[in-house]
Write a protein that holds these residues in place. Structure first.
Motif, PDB file in Angstrom:
ATOM      1  N   ALA A  76       0.832  -1.207   0.000  1.00  0.00           N
ATOM      2  CA  ALA A  76       0.000   0.000   0.000  1.00  0.00           C
ATOM      3  C   ALA A  76       0.866   1.257   0.000  1.00  0.00           C
ATOM      4  O   ALA A  76       0.515   2.258  -0.635  1.00  0.00           O
ATOM      5  N   LYS A  77       1.977   1.188   0.688  1.00  0.00           N
ATOM      6  CA  LYS A  77       2.883   2.356   0.706  1.00  0.00           C
ATOM      7  C   LYS A  77       3.331   2.697  -0.718  1.00  0.00           C
ATOM      8  O   LYS A  77       3.354   3.858  -1.111  1.00  0.00           O
ATOM      9  N   ARG A  78       3.637   1.674  -1.482  1.00  0.00           N
ATOM     10  CA  ARG A  78       4.086   1.918  -2.857  1.00  0.00           C
ATOM     11  C   ARG A  78       2.941   2.443  -3.725  1.00  0.00           C
ATOM     12  O   ARG A  78       3.136   3.305  -4.583  1.00  0.00           O
ATOM     13  N   LEU A  79       1.737   1.912  -3.507  1.00  0.00           N
ATOM     14  CA  LEU A  79       0.578   2.444  -4.243  1.00  0.00           C
ATOM     15  C   LEU A  79       0.366   3.922  -3.887  1.00  0.00           C
ATOM     16  O   LEU A  79       0.122   4.756  -4.755  1.00  0.00           O
ATOM     17  N   LEU A  80       0.476   4.212  -2.597  1.00  0.00           N
ATOM     18  CA  LEU A  80       0.274   5.591  -2.146  1.00  0.00           C
ATOM     19  C   LEU A  80       1.363   6.513  -2.698  1.00  0.00           C
ATOM     20  O   LEU A  80       1.084   7.636  -3.131  1.00  0.00           O
ATOM     21  N   GLU A  81       2.605   6.046  -2.690  1.00  0.00           N
ATOM     22  CA  GLU A  81       3.709   6.877  -3.203  1.00  0.00           C
ATOM     23  C   GLU A  81       3.465   7.247  -4.671  1.00  0.00           C
ATOM     24  O   GLU A  81       3.788   8.357  -5.093  1.00  0.00           O
ATOM     25  N   SER A  82       2.887   6.319  -5.403  1.00  0.00           N
ATOM     26  CA  SER A  82       2.617   6.604  -6.807  1.00  0.00           C
ATOM     27  C   SER A  82       1.555   7.700  -6.929  1.00  0.00           C
ATOM     28  O   SER A  82       1.674   8.607  -7.775  1.00  0.00           O
ATOM     29  N   ILE A  83       0.532   7.644  -6.077  1.00  0.00           N
ATOM     30  CA  ILE A  83      -0.506   8.692  -6.100  1.00  0.00           C
ATOM     31  C   ILE A  83       0.096  10.040  -5.706  1.00  0.00           C
ATOM     32  O   ILE A  83      -0.173  11.066  -6.333  1.00  0.00           O
ATOM     33  N   LEU A  84       0.941  10.021  -4.672  1.00  0.00           N
ATOM     34  CA  LEU A  84       1.558  11.271  -4.217  1.00  0.00           C
ATOM     35  C   LEU A  84       2.419  11.877  -5.329  1.00  0.00           C
ATOM     36  O   LEU A  84       2.413  13.092  -5.552  1.00  0.00           O
ATOM     37  N   ARG A  85       3.114  11.004  -6.041  1.00  0.00           N
ATOM     38  CA  ARG A  85       3.966  11.489  -7.145  1.00  0.00           C
ATOM     39  C   ARG A  85       3.099  12.109  -8.247  1.00  0.00           C
ATOM     40  O   ARG A  85       3.368  13.202  -8.731  1.00  0.00           O
ATOM     41  N   ARG A  86       2.015  11.407  -8.576  1.00  0.00           N
ATOM     42  CA  ARG A  86       1.142  11.923  -9.642  1.00  0.00           C
ATOM     43  C   ARG A  86       0.462  13.219  -9.208  1.00  0.00           C
ATOM     44  O   ARG A  86       0.267  14.136 -10.012  1.00  0.00           O
TER      45      ARG A  86
END
Ligand code: COA
Length: 142
Positions: A76-86
């Motif tokens: 989930a952290k990696r999924l969230l990091e992708s959203i934060l980046r976008r």
């Protein structure tokens, strides 16, 4: 996330949430402006997913979930990091979400990832009826 993922995702959603989104709700999102979805894969199998909307200033995280057997492995952290980046690329000022008051796992996950309580919305959820906790993470636009 692509349309052919939706059958799997709707099955996962049903197992994970008491008020699961139906397959058609996921499908309808694809046409909406600002919508995005991502999947986490392990050996080509979907083990987690996220959905979000982005407008000019706001990124709204609507779903994030990981299969129970893959939890606490930073999926989930990696999924969230992708959203934060976008969201940063889109120059959003903040990411906002709502979570069930009793969902201590998700609340701990968000707190760990620098989200803080904005306000509590009484009776927001049904199945069962429950307050939502609205959480926000402001993004550094500099
Ligand atoms: C919330 C959820 C998405 C977290 O997924 P995850 O892949 O297990 O989370 P991560 O491994 O990336 O966790 C990162 C950190 O968040 C915190 N965290 C995550 N789950 C936690 C839990 N159950 N209890 C306490 N802290 C937790 C921890 O600090 C963790 O790091 P650590 O394992 O090194 O201690 C997952 O529990 C889930 O799918 N829950 C059901 C669906 C759901 O409620 N979604 C949210 C709806 S708003």
């Amino acid at each position: 996330m692509v349309m052919s993922d939706i059958t799997n995702i709707a099955e996962m959603e049903k197992k994970i949430f008491s008020d699961a989104w139906s397959k058609s709700v996921f499908e309808e999102q694809f046409d909406e402006i600002g919508w995005g979805g991502e999947v986490a894969l392990c050996n080509d199998t979907i083990i987690g997913y996220s959905c979000f909307y982005m407008t000019d200033d706001e990124a709204h995280l609507t779903n994030i979930a990981v299969l129970p057997e893959y939890r606490r492995k930073l999926v989930a952290k990696r999924l969230l990091e992708s959203i934060l980046r976008r969201a940063s690329e889109n120059e959003c000022g903040y990411v906002i979400l709502e979570v069930r008051f009793s969902n201590s796992d998700a609340r701990a996950f968000y707190e760990k990832n620098s989200f803080s309580l904005l306000y509590q919305q009484p009776g927001y959820y049904s199945n069962p009826k429950e307050d939502a906790v609205i959480m926000v993470r402001y993004l550094n636009k500099d």
